[in-house]
Design a protein around this motif. Structure first.
Motif, PDB file in Angstrom:
ATOM      1  N   LYS A 335       0.758  -1.227  -0.044  1.00 12.55           N
ATOM      2  CA  LYS A 335      -0.017   0.256  -0.124  1.00 12.55           C
ATOM      3  C   LYS A 335       0.789   1.160  -0.152  1.00 12.55           C
ATOM      4  N   ARG A 336       2.029   1.136   0.897  1.00 13.89           N
ATOM      5  CA  ARG A 336       2.740   2.337   0.953  1.00 13.89           C
ATOM      6  C   ARG A 336       3.646   2.651  -0.581  1.00 13.89           C
ATOM      7  N   GLY A 337       3.918   1.427  -1.140  1.00 20.03           N
ATOM      8  CA  GLY A 337       4.599   1.520  -2.272  1.00 20.03           C
ATOM      9  C   GLY A 337       3.880   2.001  -3.382  1.00 20.03           C
ATOM     10  N   GLN A 338       2.598   1.347  -3.291  1.00 17.03           N
ATOM     11  CA  GLN A 338       1.630   2.005  -4.460  1.00 17.03           C
ATOM     12  C   GLN A 338       1.486   3.501  -4.495  1.00 17.03           C
ATOM     13  N   LYS A 339       1.404   4.033  -3.285  1.00 18.00           N
ATOM     14  CA  LYS A 339       1.129   5.382  -2.953  1.00 18.00           C
ATOM     15  C   LYS A 339       2.298   6.241  -3.641  1.00 18.00           C
ATOM     16  N   ARG A 340       3.469   5.832  -3.139  1.00 21.74           N
ATOM     17  CA  ARG A 340       4.730   6.572  -3.760  1.00 21.74           C
ATOM     18  C   ARG A 340       4.769   6.276  -5.264  1.00 21.74           C
ATOM     19  N   ALA A 341       4.198   5.054  -5.807  1.00 25.71           N
ATOM     20  CA  ALA A 341       4.423   4.854  -7.240  1.00 25.71           C
ATOM     21  C   ALA A 341       3.725   5.994  -8.024  1.00 25.71           C
ATOM     22  N   LEU A 342       2.272   6.167  -7.736  1.00 24.59           N
ATOM     23  CA  LEU A 342       1.396   7.116  -8.222  1.00 24.59           C
ATOM     24  C   LEU A 342       2.214   8.315  -8.208  1.00 24.59           C
ATOM     25  N   ARG A 343       2.579   8.749  -7.221  1.00 23.76           N
ATOM     26  CA  ARG A 343       2.880  10.196  -6.884  1.00 23.76           C
ATOM     27  C   ARG A 343       4.239  10.412  -8.081  1.00 23.76           C
ATOM     28  N   GLY A 344       5.287   9.470  -8.276  1.00 23.85           N
ATOM     29  CA  GLY A 344       6.030   9.512  -9.228  1.00 23.85           C
ATOM     30  C   GLY A 344       5.500   9.675 -10.596  1.00 23.85           C
ATOM     31  N   ARG A 345       4.478   8.577 -10.713  1.00 28.59           N
ATOM     32  CA  ARG A 345       4.059   8.690 -12.208  1.00 28.59           C
ATOM     33  C   ARG A 345       3.205   9.804 -12.560  1.00 28.59           C
ATOM     34  N   ARG A 346       2.563  10.524 -11.705  1.00 28.18           N
ATOM     35  CA  ARG A 346       2.029  11.721 -12.101  1.00 28.18           C
ATOM     36  C   ARG A 346       2.949  12.741 -12.434  1.00 28.18           C
ATOM     37  N   ARG A 347       4.115  12.882 -11.897  1.00 25.47           N
ATOM     38  CA  ARG A 347       5.238  13.940 -12.203  1.00 25.47           C
ATOM     39  C   ARG A 347       5.603  13.730 -13.659  1.00 25.47           C
ATOM     40  N   CYS A 348       5.561  12.350 -14.079  1.00 29.22           N
ATOM     41  CA  CYS A 348       6.361  12.252 -15.265  1.00 29.22           C
ATOM     42  C   CYS A 348       5.285  11.920 -16.414  1.00 29.22           C
ATOM     43  N   LEU A 349       4.113  11.333 -15.949  1.00 28.36           N
ATOM     44  CA  LEU A 349       3.031  10.735 -17.061  1.00 28.36           C
ATOM     45  C   LEU A 349       1.703  11.532 -16.613  1.00 28.36           C
ATOM     46  N   PRO A 350       1.594  12.818 -16.571  1.00 30.02           N
ATOM     47  CA  PRO A 350       0.490  13.683 -16.056  1.00 30.02           C
ATOM     48  C   PRO A 350      -0.609  13.178 -17.129  1.00 30.02           C
ATOM     49  N   LEU A 351      -1.803  13.283 -16.691  1.00 25.35           N
ATOM     50  CA  LEU A 351      -2.994  13.162 -17.435  1.00 25.35           C
ATOM     51  C   LEU A 351      -3.448  14.443 -18.305  1.00 25.35           C
ATOM     52  N   ARG A 352      -2.723  15.502 -18.079  1.00 26.55           N
ATOM     53  CA  ARG A 352      -2.757  16.680 -18.976  1.00 26.55           C
ATOM     54  C   ARG A 352      -1.401  17.400 -19.145  1.00 26.55           C
ATOM     55  N   SER A 353      -1.244  17.843 -20.260  1.00 23.63           N
ATOM     56  CA  SER A 353       0.180  18.593 -20.539  1.00 23.63           C
ATOM     57  C   SER A 353       1.024  17.619 -20.562  1.00 23.63           C
ATOM     58  N   LEU A 354       0.863  16.350 -21.035  1.00 25.04           N
ATOM     59  CA  LEU A 354       1.740  15.307 -21.144  1.00 25.04           C
ATOM     60  C   LEU A 354       3.043  15.583 -22.104  1.00 25.04           C
ATOM     61  N   ASP A 355       2.689  16.262 -23.218  1.00 28.45           N
ATOM     62  CA  ASP A 355       4.080  16.731 -24.036  1.00 28.45           C
ATOM     63  C   ASP A 355       5.196  17.429 -23.288  1.00 28.45           C
ATOM     64  N   ALA A 356       4.550  18.609 -22.748  1.00 29.64           N
ATOM     65  CA  ALA A 356       5.173  19.584 -22.064  1.00 29.64           C
ATOM     66  C   ALA A 356       6.083  18.807 -20.905  1.00 29.64           C
ATOM     67  N   ARG A 357       5.430  18.098 -20.127  1.00 30.25           N
ATOM     68  CA  ARG A 357       5.989  17.355 -19.086  1.00 30.25           C
ATOM     69  C   ARG A 357       7.133  16.380 -19.399  1.00 30.25           C
ATOM     70  N   GLN A 358       6.716  15.682 -20.563  1.00 31.93           N
ATOM     71  CA  GLN A 358       7.789  14.860 -20.970  1.00 31.93           C
ATOM     72  C   GLN A 358       8.905  15.577 -21.483  1.00 31.93           C
ATOM     73  N   ARG A 359       8.814  16.405 -22.130  1.00 27.62           N
ATOM     74  CA  ARG A 359      10.013  17.182 -22.742  1.00 27.62           C
ATOM     75  C   ARG A 359      10.926  17.787 -21.460  1.00 27.62           C
ATOM     76  N   LYS A 360      10.146  18.359 -20.520  1.00 29.00           N
ATOM     77  CA  LYS A 360      10.811  18.739 -19.378  1.00 29.00           C
ATOM     78  C   LYS A 360      11.514  17.502 -18.575  1.00 29.00           C
ATOM     79  N   VAL A 361      10.981  16.486 -18.517  1.00 26.89           N
ATOM     80  CA  VAL A 361      11.894  15.133 -17.926  1.00 26.89           C
ATOM     81  C   VAL A 361      12.773  14.815 -18.797  1.00 26.89           C
ATOM     82  N   ARG A 362      12.686  14.878 -19.955  1.00 26.61           N
ATOM     83  CA  ARG A 362      13.653  14.440 -20.940  1.00 26.61           C
ATOM     84  C   ARG A 362      14.774  15.487 -20.902  1.00 26.61           C
TER      85      ARG A 362
END
Length: 516
Positions: A335-362
């Protein structure tokens, strides 16, 4: 042809036909519930009672075997014995005859093979020299660092000095882990009382100190046959087994270990085993084998728990230590692991503005690669023409898979095309292996479909600011088109031993912040 031989040939051909059919069949996707995972409760294999047992034990002893050293890159006991015997094989044998000779010698078992090695060695000192050479793969002890399981065991000793540590291993990785925590350390081959403030590690089968003339190890059938009555090891284990022993990295084939546990009282002990050590077993075979092993160990008052992965061993030990500590019991690890996993995923693969976020992470990953190039150049390796890549992978505890969230050379533009790689025993994906083994993994993919000739997987463990937290969150993959063994990283390591480790740590500390 005789009828019996014809029947045997028909059976062989039928098996071969079945194997061809298996190869031709398209493998079905493994359902999520059937995938291996981390600390997942299963019928007859629930980690929580094991955690509670360790957390509540008043007299606890960790008994460590070769599996704890293998995570650092040292050989298994079987591989060690074979390599020592190989080094002493008759020089008159050619390559193929040498292999046949070793296979024939193996029929006497590992103790017999070790005894043969002793007979071929000029002296006990030469045998110990060969053992030390092959334990450290010809590199020396300074080239190997304690793995996550060893470090978690050391953390128990730091937090709870009254626990005891014993090992069947000849190396001093556990002592190194204790020293890294700031403890004074003694490697002992006796049962004398421990001094306050000192982390004692008792070596049940000997210790390699770099002085073969005085070092002695238990290795051959003769060593077991000549085992002294009322030895200090017998006395130590008798008292340890009056409390709770947790056996880690052991296969339960050692004669002394079996004698000790079968001769103990009815106290319930714990054996933590790993399914990853036998990745190719079918589900039915695995189930029946575990049932038989569980029943076998129960006769010796030992409860068996199977971790799906090597990395799970360290996490289990950590969870028990945290449970033993003060304060409110932590939420279950998945449960703790999944909570942390979702936090990281939202930072890299957000539901909105995916293109801009991916360029920033790249851009961030490209900056990390620039740091890698600078590190290579600082030791005299020229990275100008080297083609490098960096990938960021996230672990999903609910889906039990690993997904490439971002890369230094491309971006995701459609979330529907982002798919995960299932967790598995013996995965073909370096990122999955790094996560499940809990240690750095490096491979040559060996496939025309990839331009990368060397892929190095670095597991990412998030500790955050909360005291005592530890969550395996993903992996970084550092890639190059240079061939494995002669890449820019190999060249740099030759110029400055340890530079790879420095790069690994730097990348880990930078990239794990995506999960903050």
């Amino acid at each position: 042809m005789q009828r019996g031989r014809l029947a045997a040939l028909s059976e062989v051909l039928a098996r071969a036909h079945a194997l061809v059919d298996d190869l031709a069949a398209t493998p079905e996707a493994v359902q999520i519930a059937d995938r291996p995972g981390f600390l997942v409760a299963q019928p007859e294999n629930d980690p929580q009672p094991i955690i509670e047992r360790l957390a509540s034990a008043k007299h606890l002893t960790f008994v460590v075997g070769a599996g704890a050293s293998m995570e650092a890159g040292l050989p298994s006991w079987g591989n060690l014995v074979r390599s020592v015997l190989d080094s002493l094989a008759p020089a008159s044998l050619n390559y193929s005859d040498r292999a046949a000779w070793l296979d024939a010698a193996a029929e006497s078992g590992l103790l017999g093979m070790a005894a043969t090695a002793r007979a071929l060695a000029d002296s006990d000192e030469q045998l110990v020299e060969r053992v030390e050479l092959h334990v450290y793969r010809g590199k020396g002890p300074e080239h190997f660092d304690p793995g996550p399981l060893t470090r978690e065991i050391a953390a128990w000793k730091r937090d709870y000095p009254q626990i005891q540590l014993a090992t069947f291993n000849y190396d001093q990785l556990l002592e190194r882990a204790l020293q890294d925590l700031g403890l004074d350390v003694e490697a002992r081959e006796d049962n004398d009382p421990e001094h306050d403030g000192v982390g004692v590690v008792r070596h049940l089968h000997g210790l390699l100190t770099g002085t073969p003339a005085t070092d002695a190890v238990v290795l051959t059938e003769g060593d077991y046959a000549a085992w002294p009555t009322a030895s200090w090891q017998d006395d130590f284990m008798r008292h340890a087994l009056e409390g709770v022993c947790v056996f880690l990295g052991l296969s339960f084939t050692d004669q002394n270990l079996l004698r000790w546990i079968y001769g103990s009282t009815a106290t319930e002990h714990i054996a933590v085993l790993s399914r990853q050590s036998s990745p190719r077993l079918s589900p039915d075979v695995r189930h029946e084998l575990e049932s038989a092993t569980r029943a076998r160990l129960r006769h010796a008052n030992v409860t068996a728990y199977w971790a799906d992965f090597y990395a799970e061993l360290a996490q289990l030990v950590h969870e028990a230590r945290r449970r033993r500590g003060p304060g409110k019991p932590p939420a279950p690890y998945p449960k703790r692991g999944q909570k942390r996993a979702l936090r990281g995923r939202r930072r890299c693969l957000p539901l909105r503005s995916l293109d801009a976020r991916q360029r920033k992470v790249r851009e961030i990953l490209a900056g990390s690669l620039s740091g890698v190039r600078a590190a290579l150049a600082s030791v005299g390796a020229d990275p100008t023409d080297a083609v490098l890549g960096l990938g960021l992978w996230g672990l999903d505890y609910e889906q039990r898979d690993v997904t490439l969230w971002a890369s230094s050379d491309r971006i995701h533009i459609d979330l529907s095309t982002v798919t995960g790689v299932p967790l598995a025993w013996g995965s073909e994906w370096v990122a999955v292996e790094a996560i499940t083994q809990g240690s750095v993994v490096e491979w040559d993919p060996g496939t025309y479909a990839s331009r990368w000739r060397s892929v190095r997987g670095i597991p990412l463990v998030w500790t955050g600011s909360q005291e005592g937290e530890r969550i395996l969150v993903g992996a970084a993959t550092l890639t190059t088109t240079g061939p494995s063994g002669n890449s820019i990283f190999d060249q740099a390591e030759h110029l400055a031993p340890g530079i790879r480790k420095t790069i690994d740590v730097a990348l880990h500390d930078q990239l794990v912040r995506f999960w903050d």
